[in-house]
Design a protein around this motif. Structure first.
Motif, short mmCIF file in Angstrom:
data_model
loop_
_atom_site.label_atom_id
_atom_site.label_comp_id
_atom_site.label_asym_id
_atom_site.label_seq_id
_atom_site.Cartn_x
_atom_site.Cartn_y
_atom_site.Cartn_z
N GLY A 213 0.78 -1.07 -0.17
CA GLY A 213 0.02 0.06 -0.11
C GLY A 213 0.73 1.30 0.04
N SER A 214 2.38 1.20 0.20
CA SER A 214 2.83 2.63 0.68
C SER A 214 3.95 2.68 -0.38
N ASP A 216 6.25 3.11 -3.93
CA ASP A 216 6.39 4.04 -5.20
C ASP A 216 6.43 3.02 -6.38
N SER A 254 -0.78 2.23 -4.39
CA SER A 254 -0.83 3.60 -4.93
C SER A 254 -1.48 3.91 -6.16
N HIS A 256 -0.27 6.03 -8.07
CA HIS A 256 0.73 6.44 -8.89
C HIS A 256 1.95 5.40 -8.89
#
Lengths: 316, 180
Positions: A213-214, A216, A254, A256
């Motif tokens: 979930g965190s 990039d 995420s 992005h």
């Protein structure tokens, strides 16, 4: 630059410089005539002692778009089957006039050894568990250009998931990503992490659910069954349950976040989701960028005028 | 760089350079009655600013006609890449398909003609132009190929070892000192 054997021999400036040259190559690749005469008269030989689809063809098309001549050697159909040694093979090809060898070998350090037997440049296209420098360069290119940060990965968090221990891609990527400023977290069962992981400057994590979930960038590695001793994982079902990218997990990414994989994918093992369903997937972009980055590497090594044409006679 | 002192002589001032650009813009308009087919392409990196100024001048003179502006990097087309290291300049940017276009290629100094030869080869990879015209701020002679400019800011006789510098602030020639 004479050889490209490992990411460790590249400074950050070298890396950024190659990625900048790759932008030029991307422009060339976008044209209707995707070819320039920059390496006309140079010969690039791909020497593959291990199977490969994308790396070999990527280097070949890179060489051709720069107008170099190419030769292809694959061990399975060569005189290696008659007992010819690596050294004799290299010396034989050198005698035909080769400016650069693109080498893949199952033994770590084979490309380094080859540098003693020829005056040509050596580009490592993957040696054992050791290094795959052009993969790391194309991955860094893909991430920096996707995020529009040009040459820096500062502050980005990148999770590399899967079989770290047997992976030359992971070793090369970790080196390049961390030096460009990224935070790298390795997600793998303890049996698929190398013993000296504490010295790598990265963190580790035992479950993909903690990071999905965190991050990039979610970088999925291939399970390399051909390199594994039996018993490193309890069973594929358990591996898939804890480490695979599933549709449920992909939904937690995420908006992005990028999803990457060096290929070839094991569908249903580490990739349970279809990447074409993932808006963040850069897996095919990696392949496209691979040609540009390999053009940049070939051009940097052969195009600068620094490499003398090979004049090594058989009786030298 | 030579350690020998090279005195530099101003051949054109900033005003002269501006006037030359305006005059060349007029000549381009006069020579190309159908301006809609014209594309101005500057050679990276010395010709790009002149190309930009030419575009502006054409727009000013015609009262609003914008001709497309591009840039071409020729480092991968040079014929001397085995003799000296290639330094990549900024990438090529060609905004339109060049097929059937009249391309005005722009550079700061025309010398041996080898850079122009490389640029002609590069342009062909973006389409087949109807015609290519060459505009340079300075023609310093010593051609090694059959290439001639269509628009010239200033013809300057030089010695092959002279250095010619062109900027918006003027044109300067420096010569080897006699005491070498």
């Amino acid at each position: 630059m004479k050889h490209l054997l490992s990411t460790h021999s590249l400074s950050v400036d070298d890396i950024v410089g190659i990625l900048d040259v790759a932008d030029h190559m991307t422009e060339i690749n976008s044209r209707s005539v995707a070819k320039v005469p920059a390496l006309r008269g140079k010969t690039v030989a791909s020497v593959f002692f291990e199977d490969s689809t994308r790396t070999r063809l990527s280097f070949e098309s890179a060489a051709k778009r720069l107008s170099a001549d190419t030769m292809t050697f694959s061990a399975s159909s060569s005189s290696v089957n008659k007992g010819e040694s690596l050294r004799d093979t290299i010396e034989t090809l050198s005698a035909m006039g080769v400016d650069a060898f693109v080498v893949r070998h199952k033994s770590s350090g084979a490309p380094q050894a080859i540098t003693q037997w020829t005056n040509a440049s050596i580009i490592n296209a993957g040696d054992g568990w050791h290094q795959h420098p052009t993969q790391a360069l194309l991955d860094a290119y893909t991430i920096t250009r996707s995020f529009g940060t040009k040459d820096s990965l500062k502050g980005r968090s990148i999770a590399i998931v899967g079989d770290i221990k047997h992976s030359r891609v992971a070793r090369s990527d970790i080196d390049v990503f961390t030096r460009l400023g990224a935070q790298v977290v390795l997600v793998a069962p303890p049996t698929l992490l190398p013993h000296d992981i504490a010295t790598w400057g990265v963190t580790t994590c035992g479950s993909i659910d903690e990071v999905v979930g965190s991050v990039d960038v979610l970088y999925m590695l291939r399970m390399q069954f051909e390199r594994m001793d039996s018993g490193v994982i309890p069973g594929l079902g358990e591996y898939t349950a804890r480490f695979a990218l599933t549709p449920t997990r992909a939904a937690k990414l995420s908006p992005h976040a990028l999803v990457m994989h060096p290929g070839p994918m094991n569908r249903g093992i580490e990739m349970v989701v279809d990447p074409s369903d993932l808006p963040g997937s850069r897996i095919l972009q990696q392949v496209t960028n691979g040609v540009s980055v390999r053009m940049a590497v070939l051009f940097t090594i052969l195009g600068s005028g620094a490499t003398a044409t090979l004049q090594q006679g058989v009786d030298a | 760089m030579s350690i020998v002192d090279k005195p530099s002589t101003e051949i054109l001032g900033a005003e002269d350079v501006s006037r030359a650009i305006t005059r060349i813009a007029h000549e381009i308009i006069e020579r190309n009655t159908d301006l809609s087919s014209v594309v101005i392409v500057g050679m990276q990196t010395g010709g790009t600013w002149i190309a930009e100024r030419l575009c502006e001048a054409i727009e000013r003179i015609t009262g609003g006609t914008r001709v497309p502006l591009g840039a071409v990097d020729i480092s991968m087309y040079r014929d001397d890449y085995s003799l000296r290291p290639i330094v990549l300049s900024a990438p090529t940017e060609i905004p339109v398909d060049l097929t059937e276009r009249r391309v005005v290629l722009v550079d700061d100094v025309l010398f041996t003609g080898r850079t122009v030869r490389a640029a002609l080869e590069a342009l062909n990879d973006y389409g087949r132009p109807r015609a290519v015209q060459l505009a340079v701020m300075v023609d310093r002679g010593h051609r090694e190929l059959p290439i001639r400019p269509d628009y010239v800011g200033k013809n300057i006789p030089t010695h092959p070892t002279d250095e010619v510098a062109v900027g918006s602030n003027g044109v300067f020639v420096s010569s080897e000192s006699e005491a070498v």
